[in-house]
Scaffold this motif. Sequence first.
Motif, PDB file in Angstrom:
ATOM      1  N   SER A  42     -20.676 -77.421  38.766  1.00 39.43           N
ATOM      2  CA  SER A  42     -22.009 -77.903  39.118  1.00 39.43           C
ATOM      3  C   SER A  42     -22.249 -77.657  40.608  1.00 39.43           C
ATOM      4  N   ALA A  43     -23.468 -77.874  41.062  1.00 42.12           N
ATOM      5  CA  ALA A  43     -23.776 -77.704  42.487  1.00 42.12           C
ATOM      6  C   ALA A  43     -22.928 -78.648  43.339  1.00 42.12           C
ATOM      7  N   VAL A  44     -22.689 -79.859  42.850  1.00 42.67           N
ATOM      8  CA  VAL A  44     -21.871 -80.821  43.605  1.00 42.67           C
ATOM      9  C   VAL A  44     -20.418 -80.362  43.637  1.00 42.67           C
ATOM     10  N   ASP A  45     -19.903 -79.866  42.499  1.00 40.06           N
ATOM     11  CA  ASP A  45     -18.530 -79.351  42.469  1.00 40.06           C
ATOM     12  C   ASP A  45     -18.378 -78.189  43.447  1.00 40.06           C
ATOM     13  N   LEU A  46     -19.361 -77.277  43.425  1.00 36.59           N
ATOM     14  CA  LEU A  46     -19.317 -76.135  44.339  1.00 36.59           C
ATOM     15  C   LEU A  46     -19.381 -76.602  45.784  1.00 36.59           C
ATOM     16  N   ALA A  47     -20.222 -77.587  46.063  1.00 34.41           N
ATOM     17  CA  ALA A  47     -20.347 -78.111  47.429  1.00 34.41           C
ATOM     18  C   ALA A  47     -19.021 -78.706  47.895  1.00 34.41           C
ATOM     19  N   ARG A  48     -18.361 -79.454  47.037  1.00 35.96           N
ATOM     20  CA  ARG A  48     -17.065 -80.041  47.397  1.00 35.96           C
ATOM     21  C   ARG A  48     -16.030 -78.950  47.670  1.00 35.96           C
ATOM     22  N   HIS A  49     -16.056 -77.903  46.838  1.00 40.22           N
ATOM     23  CA  HIS A  49     -15.118 -76.791  47.019  1.00 40.22           C
ATOM     24  C   HIS A  49     -15.374 -76.099  48.363  1.00 40.22           C
ATOM     25  N   LEU A  50     -16.641 -75.879  48.695  1.00 38.20           N
ATOM     26  CA  LEU A  50     -16.985 -75.207  49.955  1.00 38.20           C
ATOM     27  C   LEU A  50     -16.590 -76.050  51.168  1.00 38.20           C
ATOM     28  N   LEU A  51     -16.824 -77.356  51.093  1.00 42.76           N
ATOM     29  CA  LEU A  51     -16.456 -78.235  52.209  1.00 42.76           C
ATOM     30  C   LEU A  51     -14.944 -78.238  52.416  1.00 42.76           C
ATOM     31  N   GLN A  52     -14.204 -78.214  51.324  1.00 42.13           N
ATOM     32  CA  GLN A  52     -12.739 -78.148  51.425  1.00 42.13           C
ATOM     33  C   GLN A  52     -12.311 -76.802  52.001  1.00 42.13           C
ATOM     34  N   ASP A  53     -12.994 -75.742  51.580  1.00 40.77           N
ATOM     35  CA  ASP A  53     -12.666 -74.396  52.035  1.00 40.77           C
ATOM     36  C   ASP A  53     -12.934 -74.234  53.541  1.00 40.77           C
ATOM     37  N   PHE A  54     -14.092 -74.707  54.000  1.00 37.34           N
ATOM     38  CA  PHE A  54     -14.441 -74.590  55.417  1.00 37.34           C
ATOM     39  C   PHE A  54     -13.742 -75.649  56.275  1.00 37.34           C
ATOM     40  N   GLY A  55     -13.395 -76.770  55.694  1.00 41.49           N
ATOM     41  CA  GLY A  55     -12.722 -77.835  56.433  1.00 41.49           C
ATOM     42  C   GLY A  55     -13.623 -78.995  56.791  1.00 41.49           C
ATOM     43  N   SER A  56     -14.929 -78.746  56.907  1.00 39.49           N
ATOM     44  CA  SER A  56     -15.880 -79.806  57.241  1.00 39.49           C
ATOM     45  C   SER A  56     -17.292 -79.268  57.091  1.00 39.49           C
ATOM     46  N   LEU A  57     -18.250 -80.176  57.042  1.00 42.33           N
ATOM     47  CA  LEU A  57     -19.655 -79.760  56.979  1.00 42.33           C
ATOM     48  C   LEU A  57     -20.047 -79.045  58.263  1.00 42.33           C
ATOM     49  N   ARG A  58     -19.577 -79.543  59.389  1.00 41.10           N
ATOM     50  CA  ARG A  58     -19.915 -78.897  60.655  1.00 41.10           C
ATOM     51  C   ARG A  58     -19.414 -77.453  60.695  1.00 41.10           C
ATOM     52  N   ALA A  59     -18.193 -77.227  60.238  1.00 44.35           N
ATOM     53  CA  ALA A  59     -17.645 -75.865  60.250  1.00 44.35           C
ATOM     54  C   ALA A  59     -18.471 -74.937  59.363  1.00 44.35           C
ATOM     55  N   LEU A  60     -18.942 -75.440  58.237  1.00 48.94           N
ATOM     56  CA  LEU A  60     -19.783 -74.635  57.359  1.00 48.94           C
ATOM     57  C   LEU A  60     -21.107 -74.302  58.052  1.00 48.94           C
ATOM     58  N   LEU A  61     -21.726 -75.313  58.674  1.00 52.76           N
ATOM     59  CA  LEU A  61     -23.020 -75.107  59.330  1.00 52.76           C
ATOM     60  C   LEU A  61     -22.926 -74.138  60.509  1.00 52.76           C
ATOM     61  N   GLU A  62     -21.756 -74.085  61.150  1.00 56.61           N
ATOM     62  CA  GLU A  62     -21.598 -73.253  62.340  1.00 56.61           C
ATOM     63  C   GLU A  62     -20.946 -71.905  62.046  1.00 56.61           C
ATOM     64  N   ALA A  63     -20.670 -71.625  60.775  1.00 58.48           N
ATOM     65  CA  ALA A  63     -20.018 -70.365  60.411  1.00 58.48           C
ATOM     66  C   ALA A  63     -20.945 -69.179  60.677  1.00 58.48           C
ATOM     67  N   ASP A  64     -20.351 -68.044  61.057  1.00 56.58           N
ATOM     68  CA  ASP A  64     -21.168 -66.839  61.216  1.00 56.58           C
ATOM     69  C   ASP A  64     -21.441 -66.239  59.842  1.00 56.58           C
ATOM     70  N   GLN A  65     -22.328 -65.254  59.807  1.00 52.47           N
ATOM     71  CA  GLN A  65     -22.764 -64.705  58.523  1.00 52.47           C
ATOM     72  C   GLN A  65     -21.607 -64.089  57.742  1.00 52.47           C
ATOM     73  N   ALA A  66     -20.709 -63.417  58.443  1.00 47.51           N
ATOM     74  CA  ALA A  66     -19.612 -62.736  57.748  1.00 47.51           C
ATOM     75  C   ALA A  66     -18.726 -63.724  56.998  1.00 47.51           C
ATOM     76  N   SER A  67     -18.296 -64.790  57.677  1.00 47.29           N
ATOM     77  CA  SER A  67     -17.411 -65.759  57.023  1.00 47.29           C
ATOM     78  C   SER A  67     -18.173 -66.616  56.014  1.00 47.29           C
ATOM     79  N   PHE A  68     -19.444 -66.877  56.270  1.00 41.79           N
ATOM     80  CA  PHE A  68     -20.267 -67.665  55.350  1.00 41.79           C
ATOM     81  C   PHE A  68     -20.436 -66.933  54.023  1.00 41.79           C
ATOM     82  N   SER A  69     -20.763 -65.655  54.105  1.00 43.08           N
ATOM     83  CA  SER A  69     -21.102 -64.891  52.901  1.00 43.08           C
ATOM     84  C   SER A  69     -19.894 -64.493  52.067  1.00 43.08           C
TER      85      SER A  69
END
Length: 224
Positions: A42-69
Amino acid sequence: MSIRDWPAAERPREKLLEQGAAALTDAELLAIFLRTGVVGQSAVDLARHLLQDFGSLRALLEADQASFSLRLGLGPAKFAQLQAVLEMGRRHLAEGLKRDSALESPQAVRDYLKARLRHEPHEVFACLFLDAKHRVLAFEALFHGSIDSASVYPRQVVKRALAHNAAALILTHNHPSGVAEPSQADRQLTRRLTDALALVDVRVLDHFIVGDGEPLSMMESGWV
């Protein structure tokens, strides 16, 4: 189970409308931004996976396009949407500053400078130019790189202050390390700029250092 099958009170969008955005977790907020999940998530499951992958919401928000995509469920379109959301937030803070005197809204100044500089991977030196009533005229990033008394040129700061017809300004720069404690070079730079600007009747009101927490005010610390 699809989010549509969850109880209404647990669905992120309905929960936001009922309780306000502050009641949502990082994963729930991100799920609303993502809108949909992927096969098996689900969107929530994916969001949790992404937050774990990036380490934090801040890290996700500050990621450059290459690492984000690179991440599942994300791509250039989502990156563009996210950058637009972040820029709207910065402009919202800027509009709030322009309505009032900067000295009457110290927290608004801190919030704005934090939004502008905290995500920068390298040191950035900037100025918030103010009119005679200490209302914001403009924000400009003037120097990039290692910020010390040798790399910030008082002549350029004075030139930009005169161009904006500023009566006062607030100096600011970030510490990518996250530690906002001023160095000896920071103190020397503040004195040099204060003296140079005084020659053209422009007053330095403060010098904020942006780190991971609240920006540090050198004025409140007795260094301005």
